[in-house]
Motif scaffolding. Sequence first.
Motif, PDB file in Angstrom:
ATOM      1  N   GLU A  58       0.820  -1.209   0.000  1.00  0.00           N
ATOM      2  CA  GLU A  58       0.000   0.000   0.000  1.00  0.00           C
ATOM      3  C   GLU A  58       0.858   1.265   0.000  1.00  0.00           C
ATOM      4  O   GLU A  58       0.572   2.216  -0.738  1.00  0.00           O
ATOM      5  N   GLU A  59       1.876   1.276   0.835  1.00  0.00           N
ATOM      6  CA  GLU A  59       2.750   2.448   0.885  1.00  0.00           C
ATOM      7  C   GLU A  59       3.466   2.642  -0.438  1.00  0.00           C
ATOM      8  O   GLU A  59       3.622   3.779  -0.906  1.00  0.00           O
ATOM      9  N   THR A  60       3.917   1.557  -1.049  1.00  0.00           N
ATOM     10  CA  THR A  60       4.603   1.652  -2.341  1.00  0.00           C
ATOM     11  C   THR A  60       3.699   2.308  -3.373  1.00  0.00           C
ATOM     12  O   THR A  60       4.131   3.203  -4.113  1.00  0.00           O
ATOM     13  N   GLU A  61       2.437   1.893  -3.419  1.00  0.00           N
ATOM     14  CA  GLU A  61       1.510   2.479  -4.389  1.00  0.00           C
ATOM     15  C   GLU A  61       1.344   3.980  -4.158  1.00  0.00           C
ATOM     16  O   GLU A  61       1.376   4.764  -5.110  1.00  0.00           O
ATOM     17  N   SER A  62       1.154   4.384  -2.900  1.00  0.00           N
ATOM     18  CA  SER A  62       0.951   5.811  -2.637  1.00  0.00           C
ATOM     19  C   SER A  62       2.236   6.613  -2.871  1.00  0.00           C
ATOM     20  O   SER A  62       2.182   7.750  -3.360  1.00  0.00           O
ATOM     21  N   ILE A  63       3.387   6.019  -2.558  1.00  0.00           N
ATOM     22  CA  ILE A  63       4.668   6.701  -2.773  1.00  0.00           C
ATOM     23  C   ILE A  63       4.904   6.935  -4.262  1.00  0.00           C
ATOM     24  O   ILE A  63       5.272   8.041  -4.681  1.00  0.00           O
ATOM     25  N   VAL A  64       4.705   5.907  -5.061  1.00  0.00           N
ATOM     26  CA  VAL A  64       4.959   6.026  -6.498  1.00  0.00           C
ATOM     27  C   VAL A  64       3.966   7.010  -7.126  1.00  0.00           C
ATOM     28  O   VAL A  64       4.346   7.823  -7.977  1.00  0.00           O
ATOM     29  N   ALA A  65       2.716   6.976  -6.678  1.00  0.00           N
ATOM     30  CA  ALA A  65       1.733   7.947  -7.189  1.00  0.00           C
ATOM     31  C   ALA A  65       2.169   9.366  -6.843  1.00  0.00           C
ATOM     32  O   ALA A  65       2.085  10.275  -7.683  1.00  0.00           O
ATOM     33  N   PHE A  66       2.655   9.573  -5.616  1.00  0.00           N
ATOM     34  CA  PHE A  66       3.144  10.891  -5.212  1.00  0.00           C
ATOM     35  C   PHE A  66       4.338  11.294  -6.076  1.00  0.00           C
ATOM     36  O   PHE A  66       4.401  12.434  -6.564  1.00  0.00           O
ATOM     37  N   ALA A  67       5.277  10.390  -6.265  1.00  0.00           N
ATOM     38  CA  ALA A  67       6.460  10.711  -7.070  1.00  0.00           C
ATOM     39  C   ALA A  67       6.070  11.051  -8.507  1.00  0.00           C
ATOM     40  O   ALA A  67       6.654  11.964  -9.114  1.00  0.00           O
ATOM     41  N   ARG A  68       5.078  10.358  -9.048  1.00  0.00           N
ATOM     42  CA  ARG A  68       4.623  10.672 -10.411  1.00  0.00           C
ATOM     43  C   ARG A  68       3.977  12.065 -10.453  1.00  0.00           C
ATOM     44  O   ARG A  68       4.145  12.810 -11.426  1.00  0.00           O
ATOM     45  N   THR A  69       3.255  12.416  -9.393  1.00  0.00           N
ATOM     46  CA  THR A  69       2.665  13.754  -9.318  1.00  0.00           C
ATOM     47  C   THR A  69       3.766  14.813  -9.307  1.00  0.00           C
ATOM     48  O   THR A  69       3.673  15.831 -10.003  1.00  0.00           O
ATOM     49  N   VAL A  70       4.806  14.567  -8.517  1.00  0.00           N
ATOM     50  CA  VAL A  70       5.929  15.507  -8.479  1.00  0.00           C
ATOM     51  C   VAL A  70       6.613  15.553  -9.848  1.00  0.00           C
ATOM     52  O   VAL A  70       6.945  16.633 -10.343  1.00  0.00           O
ATOM     53  N   ALA A  71       6.800  14.393 -10.466  1.00  0.00           N
ATOM     54  CA  ALA A  71       7.466  14.339 -11.773  1.00  0.00           C
ATOM     55  C   ALA A  71       6.691  15.113 -12.831  1.00  0.00           C
ATOM     56  O   ALA A  71       7.291  15.683 -13.748  1.00  0.00           O
ATOM     57  N   ASP A  72       5.361  15.142 -12.694  1.00  0.00           N
ATOM     58  CA  ASP A  72       4.520  15.843 -13.665  1.00  0.00           C
ATOM     59  C   ASP A  72       4.308  17.309 -13.320  1.00  0.00           C
ATOM     60  O   ASP A  72       3.568  18.004 -14.016  1.00  0.00           O
ATOM     61  N   SER A  73       4.953  17.775 -12.259  1.00  0.00           N
ATOM     62  CA  SER A  73       4.775  19.155 -11.815  1.00  0.00           C
ATOM     63  C   SER A  73       6.017  19.985 -12.138  1.00  0.00           C
ATOM     64  O   SER A  73       7.066  19.439 -12.480  1.00  0.00           O
ATOM     65  N   PRO A  74       5.915  21.293 -11.972  1.00  0.00           N
ATOM     66  CA  PRO A  74       7.108  22.138 -12.149  1.00  0.00           C
ATOM     67  C   PRO A  74       8.196  21.841 -11.123  1.00  0.00           C
ATOM     68  O   PRO A  74       9.354  22.228 -11.332  1.00  0.00           O
ATOM     69  N   ALA A  75       7.863  21.139 -10.045  1.00  0.00           N
ATOM     70  CA  ALA A  75       8.848  20.831  -8.999  1.00  0.00           C
ATOM     71  C   ALA A  75       9.751  19.652  -9.372  1.00  0.00           C
ATOM     72  O   ALA A  75      10.689  19.341  -8.646  1.00  0.00           O
ATOM     73  N   THR A  76       9.511  19.024 -10.490  1.00  0.00           N
ATOM     74  CA  THR A  76      10.245  17.813 -10.850  1.00  0.00           C
ATOM     75  C   THR A  76      11.755  18.037 -10.879  1.00  0.00           C
ATOM     76  O   THR A  76      12.230  19.168 -10.947  1.00  0.00           O
ATOM     77  N   SER A  77      12.465  16.933 -10.793  1.00  0.00           N
ATOM     78  CA  SER A  77      13.925  16.986 -10.884  1.00  0.00           C
ATOM     79  C   SER A  77      14.403  15.737 -11.608  1.00  0.00           C
ATOM     80  O   SER A  77      13.667  14.760 -11.748  1.00  0.00           O
ATOM     81  N   ALA A  78      15.649  15.778 -12.017  1.00  0.00           N
ATOM     82  CA  ALA A  78      16.241  14.607 -12.669  1.00  0.00           C
ATOM     83  C   ALA A  78      16.248  13.416 -11.708  1.00  0.00           C
ATOM     84  O   ALA A  78      16.045  12.266 -12.128  1.00  0.00           O
ATOM     85  N   ALA A  79      16.442  13.675 -10.420  1.00  0.00           N
ATOM     86  CA  ALA A  79      16.477  12.595  -9.434  1.00  0.00           C
ATOM     87  C   ALA A  79      15.128  11.888  -9.338  1.00  0.00           C
ATOM     88  O   ALA A  79      15.069  10.657  -9.201  1.00  0.00           O
TER      89      ALA A  79
END
Length: 154
Positions: A58-79
């Motif tokens: 469950e945590e993995t799913e929510s973490i990856v969803a959060f990371a994808r949200t960050v990746a799709d935002s102006p806050a994204t980074s190469a990391a």
Amino acid sequence: MLSRPTTEQIILDCRSELLNTIDPAVEAPQVKIAIQMMENVLRNCAERAAHEIAWMHEETESIVAFARTVADSPATSAAVVTALAAHDRGRTSSLHLADVSANYDLAGECLSAALEAAMAAGDDELHRAGRSILEVRLAHENQIMGDWGFVGRA
């Protein structure tokens, strides 16, 4: 006799035997302390056995969803992009504990990179979303620990 014993129940049965059969027969204070320490560990192991795979999944799913949200935002980074790519390449659908744990580790890298990117960008909404994931993780850890205490310590 248990018809469908779970790992949790087997551990709890061992804990019960330790407390109800062995502990009363022991008089040495050092051994009583050791029994209480083992009881704490068995209780924690039972709780983990009952929930660990589900929690990590469950945590993995929510973490990856959060990371994808960050990746799709102006806050994204190469990391963030790199961590998500590593997760996507390395993840498995296996439910064996070692594999779920490996998925969880990959997700942890995504969380770390995404939180760092959100904080660096000053995005309070993303930062709060990431902190809520950490709060769930802490709640799980607290559930495992239960009423953990230092046995034999004054």
